[in-house]
Design an enzyme around this catalytic site. Sequence first.
Site, mmCIF file in Angstrom:
data_model
loop_
_atom_site.group_PDB
_atom_site.id
_atom_site.type_symbol
_atom_site.label_atom_id
_atom_site.label_comp_id
_atom_site.label_asym_id
_atom_site.label_seq_id
_atom_site.Cartn_x
_atom_site.Cartn_y
_atom_site.Cartn_z
ATOM 1 N N SER A 64 0.817 -1.218 0.000
ATOM 2 C CA SER A 64 0.000 0.000 0.000
ATOM 3 C C SER A 64 0.849 1.266 0.000
ATOM 4 O O SER A 64 1.988 1.277 0.470
ATOM 5 C CB SER A 64 -0.930 0.024 1.215
ATOM 6 O OG SER A 64 -1.981 -0.883 1.034
ATOM 7 N N GLN A 65 0.236 2.324 -0.498
ATOM 8 C CA GLN A 65 0.844 3.652 -0.460
ATOM 9 C C GLN A 65 1.117 4.020 1.011
ATOM 10 O O GLN A 65 0.240 3.839 1.862
ATOM 11 C CB GLN A 65 -0.151 4.635 -1.077
ATOM 12 C CG GLN A 65 0.305 6.060 -1.110
ATOM 13 C CD GLN A 65 -0.786 6.988 -1.676
ATOM 14 O OE1 GLN A 65 -1.832 6.523 -2.094
ATOM 15 N NE2 GLN A 65 -0.525 8.263 -1.654
#
Length: 213
Positions: A64-65
């Site tokens: 994930s970011q």
Amino acid sequence: MKDTFKHKGMRQQLVKTVAEKGITNSDVLKAIGKIPRHLFMDSGFIDHAYVDKAFPIGADQTISQPYTVAFQTELLQIEEGDKILEIGTGSGYQTAVLLELGSKVYSIERQKELFKKTSKFLPKIGYRPKKLVFGDGYKGLPEEAPFDGIIVTAGAPFVPKPLLSQLAIGGRLVIPVGDEVQTMTLFIRKDDKEFEKHEFGEFRFVPLLENKN
């Protein structure tokens, strides 16, 4: 498995970026600044490790970011010793953030190859969840419930009832709900039957798949 001064410098830049986007919890920022995110990615992609973007990790999944990881973690309001259930272990990066905050982490992953890889990898770099399970995240982990917090790291078309039922009173469920685009949603358990619901804008996640085993 090296973590150099250069990596540390890039991490501090990432912390700055994430803070500028609105993350204020100092423990969360400290965790982002400490965890060697490049070790969670294939060595050919080191340059991407400290850019605030999601990145593919194989098995149709992404790491994930960092902003999204920080955002979800901040919503959990973790206190040391809290029992946290993570749905979607993935690369283990979010797991490491939860562990840095002093929580006891139980994590479920439904992709066999990712599960095997991450189970071996996390202890190698000093992160030891209470339990890593290969299974269906939609069902949660009833035998370990109740949890002070539950975090879902994939897009859910609906809110799985078992997850709500496995929250302790006062516990928080952070889940991105929706099909193409998800709305980050927080449920706080008020008592046996009542939940308070809050919504926090749109995000994009890979889908949460059920019955994959």
